[in-house]
Structure formats: structure tokens, C-alpha cells
Design a protein around this motif. Sequence first.
Motif, PDB file in Angstrom:
ATOM      1  N   ARG A   6      33.169  58.623  53.511  1.00  0.00           N
ATOM      2  CA  ARG A   6      33.712  58.690  52.157  1.00  0.00           C
ATOM      3  C   ARG A   6      33.382  57.386  51.455  1.00  0.00           C
ATOM      4  NH1 ARG A   6      39.239  60.553  54.284  1.00  0.00           N
ATOM      5  NH2 ARG A   6      39.790  58.400  53.830  1.00  0.00           N
ATOM      6  N   THR A   7      33.448  57.355  50.182  1.00  0.00           N
ATOM      7  CA  THR A   7      33.217  56.127  49.420  1.00  0.00           C
ATOM      8  C   THR A   7      34.540  55.575  48.963  1.00  0.00           C
ATOM      9  OG1 THR A   7      32.927  57.365  47.377  1.00  0.00           O
ATOM     10  CG2 THR A   7      30.950  56.868  48.621  1.00  0.00           C
ATOM     11  N   THR A   8      34.617  54.246  48.901  1.00  0.00           N
ATOM     12  CA  THR A   8      35.842  53.614  48.429  1.00  0.00           C
ATOM     13  C   THR A   8      35.863  53.604  46.914  1.00  0.00           C
ATOM     14  OG1 THR A   8      37.099  51.578  48.414  1.00  0.00           O
ATOM     15  CG2 THR A   8      34.743  51.334  48.603  1.00  0.00           C
ATOM     16  N   ALA A   9      37.033  53.674  46.361  1.00  0.00           N
ATOM     17  CA  ALA A   9      37.160  53.680  44.908  1.00  0.00           C
ATOM     18  C   ALA A   9      37.087  52.277  44.321  1.00  0.00           C
ATOM     19  CB  ALA A   9      38.488  54.332  44.504  1.00  0.00           C
ATOM     20  N   LEU A  10      37.200  51.255  45.143  1.00  0.00           N
ATOM     21  CA  LEU A  10      37.211  49.881  44.652  1.00  0.00           C
ATOM     22  C   LEU A  10      35.799  49.343  44.632  1.00  0.00           C
ATOM     23  CD1 LEU A  10      39.001  47.547  43.729  1.00  0.00           C
ATOM     24  CD2 LEU A  10      39.175  46.832  46.111  1.00  0.00           C
ATOM     25  N   THR A  11      35.240  49.097  43.470  1.00  0.00           N
ATOM     26  CA  THR A  11      33.875  48.606  43.371  1.00  0.00           C
ATOM     27  C   THR A  11      33.829  47.113  43.635  1.00  0.00           C
ATOM     28  OG1 THR A  11      33.990  48.092  41.021  1.00  0.00           O
ATOM     29  CG2 THR A  11      33.380  50.342  41.612  1.00  0.00           C
ATOM     30  N   VAL A  12      32.623  46.643  43.967  1.00  0.00           N
ATOM     31  CA  VAL A  12      32.436  45.218  44.188  1.00  0.00           C
ATOM     32  C   VAL A  12      32.747  44.436  42.921  1.00  0.00           C
ATOM     33  CG1 VAL A  12      30.707  43.456  44.694  1.00  0.00           C
ATOM     34  CG2 VAL A  12      30.745  45.559  46.006  1.00  0.00           C
ATOM     35  N   ALA A  75      42.987  38.929  58.866  1.00  0.00           N
ATOM     36  CA  ALA A  75      42.405  39.842  57.886  1.00  0.00           C
ATOM     37  C   ALA A  75      41.207  39.162  57.234  1.00  0.00           C
ATOM     38  CB  ALA A  75      43.434  40.215  56.828  1.00  0.00           C
ATOM     39  N   VAL A  76      40.131  39.903  57.114  1.00  0.00           N
ATOM     40  CA  VAL A  76      38.935  39.380  56.451  1.00  0.00           C
ATOM     41  C   VAL A  76      39.095  39.621  54.959  1.00  0.00           C
ATOM     42  CG1 VAL A  76      36.416  39.471  56.337  1.00  0.00           C
ATOM     43  CG2 VAL A  76      37.578  39.879  58.511  1.00  0.00           C
ATOM     44  N   ASP A  77      39.774  38.700  54.306  1.00  0.00           N
ATOM     45  CA  ASP A  77      40.056  38.851  52.880  1.00  0.00           C
ATOM     46  C   ASP A  77      39.514  37.643  52.122  1.00  0.00           C
ATOM     47  OD1 ASP A  77      41.854  36.824  53.476  1.00  0.00           O
ATOM     48  OD2 ASP A  77      43.607  38.137  53.422  1.00  0.00           O
ATOM     49  N   ALA A  78      39.796  37.597  50.840  1.00  0.00           N
ATOM     50  CA  ALA A  78      39.238  36.536  49.997  1.00  0.00           C
ATOM     51  C   ALA A  78      39.651  35.155  50.472  1.00  0.00           C
ATOM     52  CB  ALA A  78      39.673  36.748  48.548  1.00  0.00           C
ATOM     53  N   GLY A  79      40.912  34.997  50.855  1.00  0.00           N
ATOM     54  CA  GLY A  79      41.383  33.693  51.319  1.00  0.00           C
ATOM     55  C   GLY A  79      40.772  33.269  52.629  1.00  0.00           C
ATOM     56  N   PHE A  80      40.431  34.233  53.461  1.00  0.00           N
ATOM     57  CA  PHE A  80      39.791  33.928  54.739  1.00  0.00           C
ATOM     58  C   PHE A  80      38.338  33.500  54.526  1.00  0.00           C
ATOM     59  CE2 PHE A  80      37.304  35.359  58.444  1.00  0.00           C
ATOM     60  CZ  PHE A  80      37.973  34.701  59.472  1.00  0.00           C
ATOM     61  N   LEU A  81      37.692  34.067  53.530  1.00  0.00           N
ATOM     62  CA  LEU A  81      36.268  33.852  53.324  1.00  0.00           C
ATOM     63  C   LEU A  81      35.948  32.642  52.463  1.00  0.00           C
ATOM     64  CD1 LEU A  81      35.327  37.587  52.691  1.00  0.00           C
ATOM     65  CD2 LEU A  81      34.751  36.255  54.730  1.00  0.00           C
ATOM     66  N   ALA A  82      36.780  32.317  51.510  1.00  0.00           N
ATOM     67  CA  ALA A  82      36.440  31.259  50.551  1.00  0.00           C
ATOM     68  C   ALA A  82      37.706  30.569  50.048  1.00  0.00           C
ATOM     69  CB  ALA A  82      35.655  31.845  49.378  1.00  0.00           C
ATOM     70  N   PHE A 104      34.490  49.025  58.970  1.00  0.00           N
ATOM     71  CA  PHE A 104      35.895  49.181  58.594  1.00  0.00           C
ATOM     72  C   PHE A 104      36.208  50.623  58.231  1.00  0.00           C
ATOM     73  CE2 PHE A 104      34.643  44.816  57.643  1.00  0.00           C
ATOM     74  CZ  PHE A 104      35.601  44.110  58.349  1.00  0.00           C
ATOM     75  N   ALA A 105      37.482  50.919  58.126  1.00  0.00           N
ATOM     76  CA  ALA A 105      37.924  52.270  57.767  1.00  0.00           C
ATOM     77  C   ALA A 105      37.600  52.571  56.304  1.00  0.00           C
ATOM     78  CB  ALA A 105      39.427  52.403  58.010  1.00  0.00           C
ATOM     79  N   ALA A 106      37.574  53.846  55.979  1.00  0.00           N
ATOM     80  CA  ALA A 106      37.286  54.252  54.609  1.00  0.00           C
ATOM     81  C   ALA A 106      38.275  53.604  53.643  1.00  0.00           C
ATOM     82  CB  ALA A 106      37.352  55.770  54.491  1.00  0.00           C
ATOM     83  N   GLY A 107      37.738  53.083  52.541  1.00  0.00           N
ATOM     84  CA  GLY A 107      38.585  52.459  51.536  1.00  0.00           C
ATOM     85  C   GLY A 107      39.091  51.091  51.912  1.00  0.00           C
ATOM     86  N   SER A 108      38.535  50.494  52.960  1.00  0.00           N
ATOM     87  CA  SER A 108      39.024  49.209  53.438  1.00  0.00           C
ATOM     88  C   SER A 108      38.801  48.104  52.411  1.00  0.00           C
ATOM     89  CB  SER A 108      38.314  48.828  54.737  1.00  0.00           C
ATOM     90  OG  SER A 108      38.560  47.478  55.057  1.00  0.00           O
ATOM     91  N   PRO A 109      39.836  47.352  52.070  1.00  0.00           N
ATOM     92  CA  PRO A 109      39.636  46.204  51.175  1.00  0.00           C
ATOM     93  C   PRO A 109      38.858  45.076  51.858  1.00  0.00           C
ATOM     94  CG  PRO A 109      41.919  46.300  51.933  1.00  0.00           C
ATOM     95  CD  PRO A 109      41.266  47.565  52.377  1.00  0.00           C
ATOM     96  N   GLU A 110      38.800  45.089  53.187  1.00  0.00           N
ATOM     97  CA  GLU A 110      38.074  44.021  53.876  1.00  0.00           C
ATOM     98  C   GLU A 110      36.567  44.121  53.638  1.00  0.00           C
ATOM     99  OE1 GLU A 110      40.275  42.537  57.754  1.00  0.00           O
ATOM    100  OE2 GLU A 110      40.132  44.723  57.774  1.00  0.00           O
ATOM    101  N   MET A 111      36.002  45.326  53.696  1.00  0.00           N
ATOM    102  CA  MET A 111      34.576  45.469  53.425  1.00  0.00           C
ATOM    103  C   MET A 111      34.278  45.131  51.971  1.00  0.00           C
ATOM    104  SD  MET A 111      31.752  46.105  55.013  1.00  0.00           S
ATOM    105  CE  MET A 111      30.536  45.211  54.059  1.00  0.00           C
ATOM    106  N   ALA A 112      35.185  45.506  51.092  1.00  0.00           N
ATOM    107  CA  ALA A 112      34.988  45.163  49.686  1.00  0.00           C
ATOM    108  C   ALA A 112      35.064  43.656  49.476  1.00  0.00           C
ATOM    109  CB  ALA A 112      36.048  45.871  48.839  1.00  0.00           C
ATOM    110  N   ALA A 113      35.979  42.982  50.190  1.00  0.00           N
ATOM    111  CA  ALA A 113      36.063  41.523  50.094  1.00  0.00           C
ATOM    112  C   ALA A 113      34.786  40.869  50.606  1.00  0.00           C
ATOM    113  CB  ALA A 113      37.276  41.013  50.870  1.00  0.00           C
ATOM    114  N   LEU A 114      34.246  41.377  51.713  1.00  0.00           N
ATOM    115  CA  LEU A 114      32.991  40.843  52.236  1.00  0.00           C
ATOM    116  C   LEU A 114      31.843  41.048  51.253  1.00  0.00           C
ATOM    117  CD1 LEU A 114      33.077  41.855  56.004  1.00  0.00           C
ATOM    118  CD2 LEU A 114      32.673  39.557  55.119  1.00  0.00           C
ATOM    119  N   ALA A 115      31.781  42.235  50.662  1.00  0.00           N
ATOM    120  CA  ALA A 115      30.704  42.510  49.718  1.00  0.00           C
ATOM    121  C   ALA A 115      30.786  41.563  48.516  1.00  0.00           C
ATOM    122  CB  ALA A 115      30.773  43.972  49.265  1.00  0.00           C
ATOM    123  N   ALA A 116      31.994  41.363  48.001  1.00  0.00           N
ATOM    124  CA  ALA A 116      32.159  40.457  46.867  1.00  0.00           C
ATOM    125  C   ALA A 116      31.801  39.019  47.247  1.00  0.00           C
ATOM    126  CB  ALA A 116      33.599  40.527  46.364  1.00  0.00           C
TER     127      ALA A 116
END
Length: 709
Positions: A6-12, A75-82, A104-116
Motif C-alpha cells: 500500500r502507499t502511505t498518505a504522508l508525502t515526503v 524510533a527513526v524519526d526527525a530528532g534521531f536523524l538530525a 517498515f510497515a505500511a504508512g510508517s512515519p519512520e520511512m517518511a522521516a528517512l526519505a525527508a
Amino acid sequence: MKRTIRTTALTVGALTAALGLQAGPAHADTAAPRIDLRVLVVSDGGPATDAIAAELDAAGTPYTKVDLTSATRPAVDAGFLADTVDGRPRARFQAVVLPDDNPFAAGSPEMAALAAYEQTYAIPQVDAYTYARPQAGLQVPTSGGYAGSIDGVQAQVTAAGKAGPFGYLAGAVPFEDNSPSVGESYAYLSTPAPGADFTPYVQAPIPGSSRQGSLVGEYRHDGRRELVVTFVYNQYQQQFRLLARGLVEWMTGGVRLGASRNYFAVHVDDVFAADDRWDTQLNCTPGDVDCTGGAGTPHPIRMTAADVDYATAWQSSRHFTFDLVYNGAGSADQREDNNGVDQLADKLIADRDRFRWINHTYTHAFLGCEQNTTVVPWTCETDADGSTKWVSRSTIDNEIAVNRVWGQVAGLPLDTHELVTGEHSGLRILPQQPADNPNLAPALRDNGVQWLAADNSRDPEQRQVGPAATVSRYPMNVFYNAGRASEEVDEYNWLYTGRAQGGSGICEDNPSTTTCLTAPLDTSTGYHDYITPLETRIALGHVLSGDPKPHFIHQSNLTEDRIAYPVLDGVIDGYDALFNDNTPLVNLRMKDIGTELRRRAAWTRAVAAGQVTAYRIGDTVTVQAPNGTDVTATLPTGTTLGGTAFGTPYAGEMSGWTASSGNALTFALPDSSSAPAAGAGTTRAATAPAPHTRIPAGVTEQVPYTPGG
């Protein structure tokens, strides 16, 4: 199991705005972000991410590992990355390694955080092993591709790969096939998806087709760069060992802490002495401790002057130098028995500057406990109170000093800080002698010894013995007591077949022995058909792992049938066929190997303790490490440190060690090494979770080498 796509609804783009991060791939120099020289490895416990982590460990490249199977992982989130340091945006990782293109699971904010994060700071991502699909820039295998075993396949580096991160390879990337009954490699071979900005770097023929399918390639999309790997591997397999440098080069852009080179050194023990010969009837070696009660008649093996000519000619043709590990008493005995004549010694001394030389003690005496050799295996003699009887300090001292003086009188170009004791004696040997001879360290100090050889099969880690650090050596299964191929095979059969086949039964007693035979080898063909290719593959595996430890053989292997040379030629020929001239074998002497091992150990401790800080801002790299710890780095050609050119060339880059005083080291990168911009493209939704991929048994558990592989 994540099989639904599935695709996540949260875009980069939406996430970038939500996090308050700056859009765009790069900052102006005046506002360049700080990029820490550390890799993020996100692991699912599979062999591919573990292999990349092992390569980073071996090179000394710092990384942070996040275990997706751990309930307590961060959690691989914005604060963890930068974050921000001294008012400057900081990317905490220069590269990201994922088990696949989206674990990551579908709709995961972690993959979106990595992409950003990757888009904002131009951080590259390695997909360690992923399914070929449009989300990774490739067509699915069912669209004219292939999914299945590629055991024994000969892959090739493409022109783009040679011009890019795999420029150190000559072109061929052979995949192992060590066992016909075990699957060792599995891959998805596919071509780029329509419209995808995808560049294959390594590819192989698609079965049933004239097309090539990508195994490693770069996918540029959405302001991001991914290295897409579609075959599975473990850290020991030759195909990974060949490509590992390129994977790290790509993810770090050639700017990283750590370094790796390919080493090969060969010590030839017992030079000037004679080695006892294996008796094919008694299945032991008369004159040595494995023949009890004086059984058999010794028939020693000793080099000749003609063997010296062969050795020097071989060295010249292979651009290689032997380390001759000598016992002066061997020549003294020869002269005593032959009216003062020793043609071998005369020839070796005349050609002494063609070799490196190492003290091996005068008589090759055993320097550990006093041995009781009336039993097999031998035991240590004991006093009435049960304490071990040790060879004395004066005996050890005499063995070292007399041989040193003998060599100096002969004009041998010695480094007196190096020592190889006979049979590595004096050091612990299980089960008979579980501790070092307590008289060894004082004798080493008496003689200024700083580097002491050890047997890697017994003592693999560098350790301190009084004033000396050990240098572990790999023993080759080219036996000291064999000058002829038939003798080598006969002893090999004895050792590695079962009792019912006339063998020793060692494999029955110790099933973990990896050289066991299912049937005896033919004594006329077994050496060249079986033992030579097996020993070649094992030694070449050490070389490709970047391990500097030397291998050792004996002077007996350079005479009569000269059985060492086919193995050594196999290693060098095999290496030359795989690597370009800019990536030569590094042939170090013992003290330099010891120094390399010591530096690596100190660096590893400092990194593990969090005592190393390194980052890049624009064209400047800053590294801080503890005082006295040498810093290792790989940087582009043209890099300077304090106005002086950094490093020495290897594999198209500059690398080396730099002493640290505890103050910051500032490296100036050449203008051409400006930070890479992220790929162009419109913002899209983050990719859906990757399908599960197949991992054959031969990757989860290493398949032992066999000569047919």
C-alpha cells in the motif's frame, strides 16, 4: 509478514514542511550543514545488513545500528536523524543502510522521516537486499526478468560501475558455488522500470534472454539516491568481498573514517634447517614428536641452491617478497657434516637482499614447557609437586641471541625487533600448555623483541607478551613435512578421512573440522586437483577480507616438487584477474603488520568508547580523537592536512593513518569533492513496504570452501 503493498498518505514534501526542515538537496557554503561521518545501519537481522556492518567494522568506519527486531530500539524519526549544533543544522549520519528499500510497515512515519532526511541533506541510501520492483527503479522479475539461484554465475561490472564506485575491479564478479547440494546465492535480475533514472553498476545475464539484469544499481528519484542491491549475500562470500569496498565508497562518496586494503605476506619457516619427512607407511614423521619410541628413519627435506634461484626468479615475476624465517644452526650443522661446505647458505647469503629475514631461534628448540615426547600427543613434564617444568629464561635468551648474531655476521638485513619461535613455542598451546612460559617475556625483553609471531588457529587476537605484541599467522595446509605432492596427499588423507578408510579419525572426533574428506584423494592427482584449489580459495578469502595477517609455509615446500608455488600462484593470479592495477596486493613485513593490527585495535576501542568525533562541513573534514590514537581515513585525491598531501593512493582514493595529539585534525578536500547534490525529481509518496525476499541456507550458514566452487 508484510505482503500487502500500500502507499502511505504522508508525502515526503508534507513531512519536510511538518518537520520544519529546509527543502532542497544542498545548502550554500556559508550555511553548509554539518554531516557527521557515521553510517546508520538499520538491520532486520538478515545476513546482508550484517555483512555491510562487518565491512564497516573491518575498515574502522563508525556506524550506529538500529535493530528492527528489538522492542527497545529507538524510533527513526526527525530528532534521531538530525538536530542543530552551534546554530548549524547537523545530519547525524552520512549514509543510511536499510535491509531493503522499505522495511517498515505500511504508512510508517519512520520511512517518511528517512526519505525527508535523505532529500534534505543529500544522504544516500543502500538497499542491502531488496526485491526488484518499480519502487526501487526496476521492473518486477516476472516482466522478462529472473528470480532464482545464481550460484556459479559470472557477473560483470558495467562501464558506469567502473567509472564510479567499482573502479577498482577489473570487471568480473564471480559468484561462489561451493556445494551442488546447497543454495548459496539468490537474486532478482531485472531491467530498469520505464521512465526510471536507474544506472546498473553490476549485472548478470538473465537466463533465457540476451539481456542483462541488474544486481547492483543506482536509482535517483524524488531528490534521493538509492543503491539497489537485488542479490543476497553474507560477509564471507567472495562476491560480497569483491563489492564491499564499492558499496562503502558509494554510500560515503569517498569521504569517510576508516580504510581497507588487501594484504598478502608469506613467511617461509625453517630456512637453513631441514624439515623431517612424513612416512607414508608409519603415518607419522620420524624424527618428530608424532613418531614414538624412535620409530622410523628420518629423511630430512632441505632446500638447494637451485631452489634459491627459483625463488628469486619467482619473486621477480610476481613482484612479491618472501619473509625467510631462519635457523642458523641448520647451516652450522650442514658445514660440520660436509667439510665446511653449505651451498644453500652460500647462495642465500649472496642473495640476502632479495628477501626479508626474521629470527626463528638458533636450533628451533621448543621454548615452552619441557616436553615428554614418549607419548602421543606429548605432555608437559612436571615437578614432584605437580608444577610445570618450564624451559629456562637463559635457554630462551640464548636461542634468540645466538641466532641474531649468526644472522648479523652473515649480513642478513634483519629487523631485530621481530621473532618467530619454533612452532610458536613459549606461547600457550592447548590442551597441553594452557599458559605462556613465564620465562618467555623476560627473555623477549632481554633481546629487544617487540613483535612475536603466533599461530592464528590457536591465538588469533593480538595480545601483549611482556614487551612484545603478537602477530598471528595463518597456517597453510601445505605441510612442513612434505616436499613432494604425493607425500602431502598421503598425509592429508591420513588426517582427514575416517578410521574405516585408514585415516586418523580426527573428523569423527571433531565434526566441525572443515577439511574432512568423504574418500581418500588420489596421491598422483589429489594435490593439484583438490588441495591446491582449496588452499588457494582459503588464502584468497583472507586477502579479500582486508586481513593483514601473514600466512606461513616451510622451506620444505620450496624444494623437490616445490608444492607451495601452485597455491601462491593461484592466490596472486586469482587476485590479479579480479582487481585493477590501482588496487595492488600490499606485501608488508612482520613489524608493519603488527603496527597495523595495533593501530586498528586502538582505533576500534576509541570509536566504541565514543571518543572519536568527525564531521564534514562543505570541503572541510574535522576529526578529533584521543591523544596517541592514530586516526584512519579514506579521502579523495588532493586532500591536504595542514597544507601537506594526505595519505597514499589505493583503489583510486587516498588513505592512511594520521597521529592524533588530541586536538582537532582539519582536512581540506579538493574542490572536485564537493558534497553530492540529491537527485532531481518531483516529490512522491514514500514507497510501500518491500515484499519478503528469499534467503537460501548457504547464506544464513556459510558453506565451507571446496575446490570445485
